[in-house]
Structure formats: structure tokens, C-alpha cells
Design a protein around this motif. Structure first.
Motif, PDB file in Angstrom:
ATOM      1  N   TRP A  71      -2.652   6.098   4.806  1.00 25.29           N
ATOM      2  CA  TRP A  71      -1.976   5.173   5.697  1.00 25.29           C
ATOM      3  C   TRP A  71      -2.072   3.769   5.143  1.00 25.29           C
ATOM      4  N   VAL A  72      -1.001   3.025   5.321  1.00 26.76           N
ATOM      5  CA  VAL A  72      -0.961   1.625   4.918  1.00 26.76           C
ATOM      6  C   VAL A  72      -0.748   0.798   6.177  1.00 26.76           C
ATOM      7  N   LYS A  74       0.383  -2.432   8.106  1.00 29.86           N
ATOM      8  CA  LYS A  74       1.325  -3.549   7.990  1.00 29.86           C
ATOM      9  C   LYS A  74       1.060  -4.460   9.189  1.00 29.86           C
ATOM     10  N   LYS A  91       1.683   7.466   4.121  1.00 21.12           N
ATOM     11  CA  LYS A  91       2.095   7.553   2.711  1.00 21.12           C
ATOM     12  C   LYS A  91       1.582   8.861   2.143  1.00 21.12           C
ATOM     13  N   LEU A  94       1.913   7.134  -3.798  1.00 17.32           N
ATOM     14  CA  LEU A  94       2.216   5.755  -4.158  1.00 17.32           C
ATOM     15  C   LEU A  94       3.206   5.767  -5.303  1.00 17.32           C
ATOM     16  N   PHE A 114       1.458  -3.953  -2.912  1.00 14.00           N
ATOM     17  CA  PHE A 114       0.865  -4.375  -1.644  1.00 14.00           C
ATOM     18  C   PHE A 114       0.958  -5.885  -1.426  1.00 14.00           C
ATOM     19  N   SER A 140       0.418  -6.259   3.884  1.00 17.02           N
ATOM     20  CA  SER A 140       0.169  -4.833   3.716  1.00 17.02           C
ATOM     21  C   SER A 140      -1.236  -4.635   3.160  1.00 17.02           C
TER      22      SER A 140
END
Length: 141
Positions: A71-72, A74, A91, A94, A114, A140
């Protein structure tokens, strides 16, 4: 007994794994991997009522989700009222840009992927709290 591993068992069934793949055409190994994980998850979910029985967030909690997803975060902070808007994007992989003059290392590719994004001009952020369109930064990480 040692045997040679043959890819024939996989290639015979490639259309079941990735229907858009064509014989004799170069395909992306990452794309094949993503399709294989997706098919394995579909089989696991089928045993529990199928993909339709689960919302996207619940599907993230499957074994395949735990193994292969990340997970990213934001986040945007409204500069006028201080409200924080935050979301987590799933995600599976990448996709780093490794070509170009600005990327000279893996670390630089991660930094570029990022990097903060300035929301300005036509792309201003509309704050859900104060309802104003403001210049803000999407962070991010």
C-alpha cells in the motif's frame, strides 16, 4: 533423480493464464506474473463464492493479497484550513522509470516514483472541509 524443468507445461496453458498473450510475440514477464497471481486469487475466491462476493478492500485480505500487495499512502494537507485528506492505494508491483537523464540509480528511480506532486493551476485541490480550490502538495509514501 534430477530432471530438466520444461516450460511446456506452462506455455500449453498460457491462454488460460493471460488470454491476450500471442504465440511468437515477445511478452512482458511481469504481466504474466500479475496474470498468474490474479488467476490464483480467482480460484481461491471461487471457493468462497467468487470474486463478486467480495468488495475490493476485502479481496486485499486474501492470501494472495497478503503475499503480493503493498500500500502507498497519499496525503494532502489543505493550506487554508489544515484538513488532512489521506488514502491508501493498493500496489501489486512497482513500475519504476529507469531510463532518462534524471535517473542514475535505483534509489533515484524510487525517489522519482514517490516524489511529491504539486496540485496547481487547472489541477488545484478541492478541499472536502472548506470546499475551496487551493494549491496543495500530494505527498506519497
Amino acid at each position: 533423480k534430477r530432471e530438466v524443468l520444461s516450460a511446456a507445461k506452462i506455455t500449453r496453458h498460457i491462454k488460460k493464464i493471460a488470454p491476450h498473450f500471442s504465440p511468437g510475440r515477445q511478452e512482458d514477464a511481469h504481466d504474466l506474473f500479475i496474470n498468474m497471481v490474479d488467476k490464483m486469487e480467482a480460484v481461491m475466491l471461487l471457493e468462497q463464492g467468487g470474486r463478486e462476493a467480495f468488495d475490493p478492500r476485502s479481496r486485499e485480505t486474501t492470501l494472495m493479497g497478503h503475499i503480493f500487495n503493498g500500500w502507498v499512502r497519499k496525503q494532502i494537507v489543505c493550506p487554508e484550513c489544515g484538513a488532512i485528506s489521506q488514502r491508501f492505494d493498493t500496489k501489486t508491483g512497482l513500475e519504476l522509470q529507469i531510463t532518462g537523464s534524471s535517473v542514475h540509480s535505483l534509489e533515484a528511480a524510487f525517489a522519482a516514483d514517490f516524489a511529491d506532486e504539486v496540485l496547481d493551476g487547472e489541477n488545484k485541490y478541492r478541499c472536502s472541509k472548506c470546499k475551496n480550490k487551493v494549491c496543495a502538495t500530494l505527498v506519497s509514501g
